[in-house]
Design a protein around this motif. Structure first.
Motif, mmCIF file in Angstrom:
data_model
loop_
_atom_site.group_PDB
_atom_site.id
_atom_site.type_symbol
_atom_site.label_atom_id
_atom_site.label_comp_id
_atom_site.label_asym_id
_atom_site.label_seq_id
_atom_site.Cartn_x
_atom_site.Cartn_y
_atom_site.Cartn_z
ATOM 1 N N HIS A 119 0.803 -1.188 0.172
ATOM 2 C CA HIS A 119 0.055 -0.003 0.101
ATOM 3 C C HIS A 119 0.823 1.174 0.096
ATOM 4 C CE1 HIS A 119 -2.943 2.810 1.450
ATOM 5 N NE2 HIS A 119 -3.651 2.368 0.905
ATOM 6 N N PRO A 175 -6.555 -3.642 -4.978
ATOM 7 C CA PRO A 175 -7.054 -2.252 -5.300
ATOM 8 C C PRO A 175 -7.595 -1.992 -6.747
ATOM 9 C CG PRO A 175 -4.776 -2.775 -5.811
ATOM 10 C CD PRO A 175 -5.369 -3.987 -5.013
ATOM 11 N N GLU A 179 -4.908 2.163 -9.279
ATOM 12 C CA GLU A 179 -4.209 1.637 -8.236
ATOM 13 C C GLU A 179 -3.164 0.632 -8.545
ATOM 14 O OE1 GLU A 179 -5.520 1.671 -4.453
ATOM 15 O OE2 GLU A 179 -6.160 3.818 -4.498
#
Length: 208
Positions: A119, A175, A179
């Motif tokens: 992330h 995601p 992303e």
């Protein structure tokens, strides 16, 4: 009573095949990766003792999950934290099915855990080591050697990253399209790094 060598071999095989799966499943609910690692480590330790005396269960993976889950609940109670996590853990529909089944089938959240580890909120330099430890179960010493750093320095970075996942409330989810490309690169990097290490180096993860 099972021989010690048979029990150790069974526990090792389950750790190799199911560690990341069990950790991801537990962490997907609590988002507290470090606590889940500790609970799972305790469960594997309990297996080494109890399976020798009581025999190896028909569903070792399910046994380990239930022990780890109970240890998480006990930890939450001792810390007098919010019961929301406990309630979600106990009364979710998935858990009800597991508790009523002799052979629980776990949803595999390892892919989601991989994306959590890469992330944007996680320092880019620790994403691959974090995935190698949490999903594949490599020890921090092994990871430190691969990344040419000291075990203590690597451990500190891994601990900070796990705290970040918890405090930032990073969702366990694949995601969206916007992303996905960037984060897939980090997932691929971790996979390549894993295959660059001998599979003999794989072991049960430490939980520091």
């Amino acid at each position: 009573m099972k021989s010690e060598s048979i029990v150790h071999a069974t526990v090792e095989n389950v750790a190799r095949g199911s560690y990341g799966k069990l950790l991801a499943y537990l962490a997907a609910r609590s988002r507290d990766v470090a606590s889940c690692e500790e609970a799972l480590a305790d469960a594997f330790e309990a297996a080494l003792e109890k399976w020798q005396d009581e025999g190896i269960p028909e569903n070792p993976e399910g046994w380990l999950f239930m022990v780890a889950k109970n240890k998480l609940i006990d930890s939450q109670r001792r810390g007098q934290r919010s019961l929301n996590f406990i309630e979600r853990l106990i009364v979710s529909e998935v858990d009800r099915r597991e508790q009523n089944s002799e052979a629980p089938v776990f949803q595999d959240n390892r892919l989601k855990l991989l994306f959590v580890c890469c992330h944007p909120a996680i320092d880019s330099t620790i994403r691959t080591p974090l995935m190698l430890q949490t999903v594949l179960g490599l020890k921090s010493e092994t990871i430190a050697s691969a990344f040419l750093t000291s075990p203590s320095a690597m451990m500190k970075k891994l601990v900070r990253a796990k705290q970040k996942i918890k405090l930032a409330g990073i969702a366990f989810a694949v995601p969206g399209p916007e992303e996905l490309p960037e984060r897939v690169e980090f997932v691929a990097e971790a996979i390549y790094a894993a295959y660059g290490k001998s599979w003999d180096a794989l072991g049960s993860s430490d939980s520091e």
